[in-house]
Design a protein around this motif. Structure first.
Motif, short mmCIF file in Angstrom:
data_model
loop_
_atom_site.label_atom_id
_atom_site.label_comp_id
_atom_site.label_asym_id
_atom_site.label_seq_id
_atom_site.Cartn_x
_atom_site.Cartn_y
_atom_site.Cartn_z
N UNK A 53 0.99 -1.18 0.11
CA UNK A 53 0.06 -0.06 0.15
C UNK A 53 0.74 1.25 -0.01
N UNK A 54 1.91 1.25 0.88
CA UNK A 54 2.96 2.46 0.84
C UNK A 54 3.29 2.68 -0.78
N UNK A 55 3.67 1.38 -1.40
CA UNK A 55 4.35 1.52 -2.70
C UNK A 55 3.23 2.19 -3.54
N UNK A 56 2.00 1.64 -3.54
CA UNK A 56 1.05 2.06 -4.47
C UNK A 56 0.60 3.51 -4.42
N UNK A 57 0.55 4.17 -3.05
CA UNK A 57 0.56 5.57 -2.70
C UNK A 57 1.48 6.41 -2.99
N UNK A 58 2.72 5.76 -3.08
CA UNK A 58 3.83 6.64 -3.40
C UNK A 58 4.28 7.54 -2.24
N UNK A 59 4.52 8.82 -2.31
CA UNK A 59 4.94 9.57 -1.31
C UNK A 59 4.02 9.86 -0.08
N UNK A 60 2.80 9.76 -0.55
CA UNK A 60 1.62 9.90 0.48
C UNK A 60 1.76 8.55 1.29
N UNK A 61 2.00 7.50 0.67
CA UNK A 61 2.09 6.23 1.55
C UNK A 61 3.09 6.23 2.55
N UNK A 62 4.51 6.90 2.26
CA UNK A 62 5.31 6.81 3.08
C UNK A 62 5.14 7.90 4.28
N UNK A 63 3.97 8.87 3.98
CA UNK A 63 3.94 9.89 5.18
C UNK A 63 2.99 9.38 5.97
N UNK A 64 2.95 10.08 7.35
CA UNK A 64 1.82 9.70 8.44
C UNK A 64 0.71 10.12 8.21
N UNK A 65 0.31 10.84 7.14
CA UNK A 65 -1.24 10.98 6.75
C UNK A 65 -1.98 9.86 6.53
N UNK A 66 -1.27 8.81 6.03
CA UNK A 66 -1.70 7.47 5.90
C UNK A 66 -1.53 6.61 6.86
N UNK A 67 -2.24 5.73 7.37
CA UNK A 67 -2.12 4.73 8.59
C UNK A 67 -1.01 3.67 8.13
N UNK A 68 -0.68 3.55 6.99
CA UNK A 68 0.07 2.28 6.58
C UNK A 68 1.36 1.95 7.43
N UNK A 69 2.13 2.93 7.85
CA UNK A 69 3.28 2.91 8.48
C UNK A 69 3.02 2.49 9.91
N UNK A 70 1.91 2.89 10.56
CA UNK A 70 1.22 2.50 11.80
C UNK A 70 0.98 0.96 11.97
N UNK A 71 0.37 0.76 10.81
CA UNK A 71 -0.07 -0.68 10.73
C UNK A 71 1.18 -1.40 10.64
N UNK A 72 2.27 -1.18 9.55
CA UNK A 72 3.26 -2.20 9.64
C UNK A 72 4.01 -2.32 11.04
N UNK A 73 4.30 -1.01 11.64
CA UNK A 73 4.87 -1.08 12.67
C UNK A 73 4.43 -1.94 14.06
N UNK A 74 3.10 -1.88 13.88
CA UNK A 74 2.34 -2.74 14.92
C UNK A 74 2.61 -4.03 14.64
N UNK A 75 2.10 -4.55 13.49
CA UNK A 75 2.04 -5.88 13.12
C UNK A 75 3.26 -6.61 12.95
N UNK A 76 4.46 -5.97 12.67
CA UNK A 76 5.63 -6.61 12.46
C UNK A 76 5.90 -6.95 14.08
N UNK A 77 5.39 -6.57 15.24
CA UNK A 77 5.85 -6.93 16.46
C UNK A 77 5.45 -8.48 16.57
N UNK A 78 4.76 -8.96 15.86
CA UNK A 78 4.14 -10.46 16.02
C UNK A 78 4.92 -11.31 15.09
#
Length: 366
Positions: free
Chosen positions: A341-366
């Protein structure tokens, strides 16, 4: 009055008290507490609990479906996976008490755990022992009418707000033996209990700490030893299986959210005069992820149904391997979907305006 700050681009800072060891901010915990109370009043929170405790005798299959459904909606107060807060509660420690506690413990602990007036942390992992829990170094010896606990726990989840810590210690047997571990209900206020440090994590705030236990004296009564002495591994597995199947379902739901958002973005975003979705380099990875979602959904629901068919004490032998498979694949799939999703969204995907970084960082925990 600005609760959006806990979920939009400001979320990590708004939730984290950086000057208090990186623990959750008081305002964030108060908001979660209010959401919990409202969900309980509405009749949602206790779905998974027995009717005797205000629940609906919810099933593992039902919880898997609910957890996936809520996670697929994205970030929100209705279901915050980082804090295990949801309008439909996850209560693995209550399940431990229900299955292994005596009548006195059930009467005292379960109502308070359900309404939030009491909270149990979970102390199994140690600085030198993780998955090899049977090799733990923490020991408890019986001295008269008291158990005396010495050792350390790390990644001790929930101690930031817990009234008690479920501390596993070896009380008999040899290191590595499956028997000989005991689960103690240790008040956090006990002399000798010390939170040494909060462990900063990939996704902040943290509720994980390193805790030391030095000559902690716990009464050898009907309230402070949970389950039978020497059978603590069964309690740990009860907690783990409850959590893992639900984490797997949440991972699947969050993965589906990322795929859905990426597909929608690819269809609406135009590059070089045509929709981004017209490119096979965009289509194929998303199709593969959606295929994975469909296959994993069947495995999770089949495993959850199988869990409902056996006695809780038999889960490890009956479906323990399948639960681990679901948990492993669910969270890896989620991380792969968030990354795509980060890749498809490009720069916006990398930003914190989208939740993908938060989702990735949480689920990487498991």
């Amino acid at each position: 009055d600005d609760n959006e700050r806990f979920f939009d681009y400001r979320r990590e800072h708004a939730r984290t008290d950086w000057d208090q060891g990186g623990k959750p901010r008081k305002e964030w915990m108060q908001l979660l507490g209010e959401a919990r109370r409202r969900a309980d009043k509405a009749g949602f929170l206790r779905y998974a609990l027995p009717k005797a405790y205000g629940g609906s005798d919810g099933t593992h299959l039902g919880m898997a479906i609910i957890r996936e459904h809520l996670a697929a909606k994205g970030l929100g107060l209705f279901n915050d996976l980082q804090n295990e807060a949801s309008v439909v509660g996850n209560f693995p420690t209550i399940r431990m008490v229900e299955e292994h506690g005596n009548d006195q413990q059930k009467a005292e602990y379960i109502p308070k755990l359900a309404d939030g007036s009491m909270a149990f942390a979970f102390g199994l992992t140690e600085p030198s022992h993780g998955s090899d829990a049977t090799w733990m170094s923490t020991v408890a010896t019986l001295e008269g009418d008291f158990w005396v606990i010495n050792g350390q726990k790390t990644w001790n989840t929930g101690v930031d707000h817990a009234s008690h810590d479920l501390v596993f210690a070896r009380t008999s047997g040899e290191a590595g033996g499956h028997s000989g571990l005991t689960c103690f209900v240790v008040p956090m206020s006990s002399p000798g209990v010390k939170i040494e440090e909060y462990l900063w994590t990939f996704n902040m705030p943290t509720d994980h700490a390193r805790v030391s236990f030095t000559d902690v004296r716990i009464p050898n009564d009907g309230m402070h030893v949970l389950g039978k002495p020497g059978r603590g591994l069964e309690l740990a597995q009860c907690f783990v299986h409850e959590n893992r199947i639900r984490q797997a379902a949440s991972g699947l739901g969050a993965a589906q959210y990322c795929v859905n958002r990426a597909v929608a973005r690819a269809r609406e975003r135009k590059t070089f005069g045509k929709p981004l979705a017209s490119n096979q380099a965009i289509q194929f990875p998303l199709v593969e992820l959606q295929t994975e979602c469909e296959m994993l959904r069947l495995l999770i629901r089949k495993t959850a149904w199988e869990m409902d068919q056996v006695h809780p004490h038999d889960l490890e032998g009956a479906v323990g391997d399948k639960v681990s498979m679901c948990n492993y694949r669910g969270n890896r799939l989620c991380c792969e979907a968030a990354d795509r999703a980060i890749q498809v969204f490009g720069g916006w995907g990398y930003s914190r305006y989208e939740p993908f970084e938060h989702i990735y960082r949480h689920h990487r925990r498991y």
